[in-house]
Design an enzyme around this catalytic site. Structure first.
Site, PDB file in Angstrom:
ATOM      1  N   TYR A 221     152.803  43.896 -32.691  1.00  0.00           N
ATOM      2  CA  TYR A 221     152.669  45.137 -33.456  1.00  0.00           C
ATOM      3  C   TYR A 221     153.013  46.383 -32.638  1.00  0.00           C
ATOM      4  O   TYR A 221     153.092  47.478 -33.192  1.00  0.00           O
ATOM      5  CB  TYR A 221     151.232  45.286 -33.967  1.00  0.00           C
ATOM      6  CG  TYR A 221     150.820  44.182 -34.892  1.00  0.00           C
ATOM      7  CD1 TYR A 221     151.285  44.123 -36.196  1.00  0.00           C
ATOM      8  CD2 TYR A 221     149.949  43.182 -34.461  1.00  0.00           C
ATOM      9  CE1 TYR A 221     150.906  43.109 -37.058  1.00  0.00           C
ATOM     10  CE2 TYR A 221     149.559  42.163 -35.317  1.00  0.00           C
ATOM     11  CZ  TYR A 221     150.043  42.130 -36.610  1.00  0.00           C
ATOM     12  OH  TYR A 221     149.667  41.123 -37.451  1.00  0.00           O
TER      13      TYR A 221
ATOM     14  N   HIS B 281     153.353  51.195 -38.115  1.00  0.00           N
ATOM     15  CA  HIS B 281     151.900  51.337 -38.250  1.00  0.00           C
ATOM     16  C   HIS B 281     151.252  51.767 -36.928  1.00  0.00           C
ATOM     17  O   HIS B 281     150.137  52.271 -36.925  1.00  0.00           O
ATOM     18  CB  HIS B 281     151.307  50.006 -38.713  1.00  0.00           C
ATOM     19  CG  HIS B 281     150.226  50.114 -39.734  1.00  0.00           C
ATOM     20  ND1 HIS B 281     149.990  51.242 -40.500  1.00  0.00           N
ATOM     21  CD2 HIS B 281     149.300  49.207 -40.133  1.00  0.00           C
ATOM     22  CE1 HIS B 281     148.970  51.014 -41.321  1.00  0.00           C
ATOM     23  NE2 HIS B 281     148.530  49.792 -41.117  1.00  0.00           N
TER      24      HIS B 281
ATOM     25  N   TYR C 147     141.843  45.234 -35.455  1.00  0.00           N
ATOM     26  CA  TYR C 147     142.947  45.509 -36.363  1.00  0.00           C
ATOM     27  C   TYR C 147     142.684  46.823 -37.082  1.00  0.00           C
ATOM     28  O   TYR C 147     141.554  47.288 -37.169  1.00  0.00           O
ATOM     29  CB  TYR C 147     143.145  44.346 -37.344  1.00  0.00           C
ATOM     30  CG  TYR C 147     143.854  43.197 -36.671  1.00  0.00           C
ATOM     31  CD1 TYR C 147     145.242  43.189 -36.554  1.00  0.00           C
ATOM     32  CD2 TYR C 147     143.134  42.165 -36.091  1.00  0.00           C
ATOM     33  CE1 TYR C 147     145.900  42.161 -35.893  1.00  0.00           C
ATOM     34  CE2 TYR C 147     143.778  41.129 -35.432  1.00  0.00           C
ATOM     35  CZ  TYR C 147     145.160  41.133 -35.335  1.00  0.00           C
ATOM     36  OH  TYR C 147     145.805  40.130 -34.673  1.00  0.00           O
TER      37      TYR C 147
ATOM     38  N   ASN D 240     142.400  47.925 -40.065  1.00  0.00           N
ATOM     39  CA  ASN D 240     141.404  48.055 -41.124  1.00  0.00           C
ATOM     40  C   ASN D 240     139.976  47.895 -40.624  1.00  0.00           C
ATOM     41  O   ASN D 240     139.040  47.944 -41.423  1.00  0.00           O
ATOM     42  CB  ASN D 240     141.692  47.080 -42.269  1.00  0.00           C
ATOM     43  CG  ASN D 240     141.648  45.633 -41.838  1.00  0.00           C
ATOM     44  OD1 ASN D 240     141.591  45.335 -40.653  1.00  0.00           O
ATOM     45  ND2 ASN D 240     141.688  44.722 -42.797  1.00  0.00           N
TER      46      ASN D 240
ATOM     47  N   ASP E  24     149.803  56.868 -38.770  1.00  0.00           N
ATOM     48  CA  ASP E  24     151.031  56.865 -39.548  1.00  0.00           C
ATOM     49  C   ASP E  24     150.749  57.330 -40.977  1.00  0.00           C
ATOM     50  O   ASP E  24     149.637  57.194 -41.468  1.00  0.00           O
ATOM     51  CB  ASP E  24     151.649  55.463 -39.566  1.00  0.00           C
ATOM     52  CG  ASP E  24     150.719  54.426 -40.195  1.00  0.00           C
ATOM     53  OD1 ASP E  24     149.595  54.256 -39.689  1.00  0.00           O
ATOM     54  OD2 ASP E  24     151.119  53.800 -41.194  1.00  0.00           O
TER      55      ASP E  24
ATOM     56  N   ASN F  43     144.360  52.230 -44.571  1.00  0.00           N
ATOM     57  CA  ASN F  43     143.199  51.368 -44.343  1.00  0.00           C
ATOM     58  C   ASN F  43     142.417  51.710 -43.079  1.00  0.00           C
ATOM     59  O   ASN F  43     141.197  51.534 -43.042  1.00  0.00           O
ATOM     60  CB  ASN F  43     143.612  49.898 -44.336  1.00  0.00           C
ATOM     61  CG  ASN F  43     143.969  49.418 -45.723  1.00  0.00           C
ATOM     62  OD1 ASN F  43     143.447  49.919 -46.715  1.00  0.00           O
ATOM     63  ND2 ASN F  43     144.868  48.464 -45.809  1.00  0.00           N
TER      64      ASN F  43
END
Length: 192
Positions: free
Chosen positions: A17, A22, A69, A71, A96, A117
């Site tokens: 990632y 994101h 993560y 969220n 973002d 989220n």
């Protein structure tokens, strides 16, 4: 004594990632840490990498990248706010934003999560009064699912704008800390 600032860069952990849309908030945070000569370390109580420094010769600044993560960002942010005694008006979250064109930046205080989220979880954990540096990544092309779009890296043609956005995000945090939120907002939102 000046109030400590907590600056949080949102993103997902791990190399898969690291360079995705994101994670632009985390990229801007890394630039801020680079400028301050800060080296992040694992926090003993919160699921986050943190560094302490002074930015623009001002008050103490704690930079943090939750290692959860996206969220699940709320828990680490709430724990760090408690640990360092930071109120919501001194928390800056870099994240973002699909609703802003690539390269555009906006500052916001409070409000809803706008479908993000990470912000949704922070608001659920601590309320919505934190300061935000919204980093525009644009909308997905055609009918591409936004969830897929944000987890893809920037296209080669987008790299220069993405790199500039990282710089602008770090600049915005420095400006908020040095000049105050409203002055920073007026300057950044002024028509160019």
């Amino acid at each position: 004594m000046a109030q400590t600032w907590l600056v949080v860069g949102l993103g997902n952990p791990g190399p898969d990632y690291a360079r995705t849309r994101h994670n632009i908030g985390q990229m801007a945070l890394a630039e801020l840490e680079r400028r301050a000569g800060a080296t992040p370390k694992r926090h003993g109580r919160a699921a986050a990498l943190v560094a302490e420094s002074r930015i623009v010769g001002g008050p103490k600044v704690v930079t943090a990248f939750p290692t959860t993560y996206m969220n699940r960002s709320g828990g680490p942010v709430a724990q760090l706010m408690d640990w360092y005694g930071v109120d919501a008006e001194h928390v800056i979250v870099l994240h973002d934003d699909l609703d802003l064109p690539l390269g555009e930046i906006r500052l916001k205080q409070g409000g809803g999560h706008g479908g993000h989220n990470g912000m949704r979880d922070i608001i659920a954990a601590r309320g919505g009064d934190v300061l935000r540096v919204r980093l525009g990544i644009g909308r997905p092309p055609g009918r591409q699912d936004p969830a897929d779009f944000v987890l893809k890296p920037f296209a080669k043609s987008e790299q220069p704008e993405a790199e500039l956005l990282v710089q602008l995000g770090a600049d915005a945090v420095e400006r908020i800390i040095a000049d105050g939120f409203l002055a920073a907002q007026q300057r950044i939102h002024a028509p160019s």
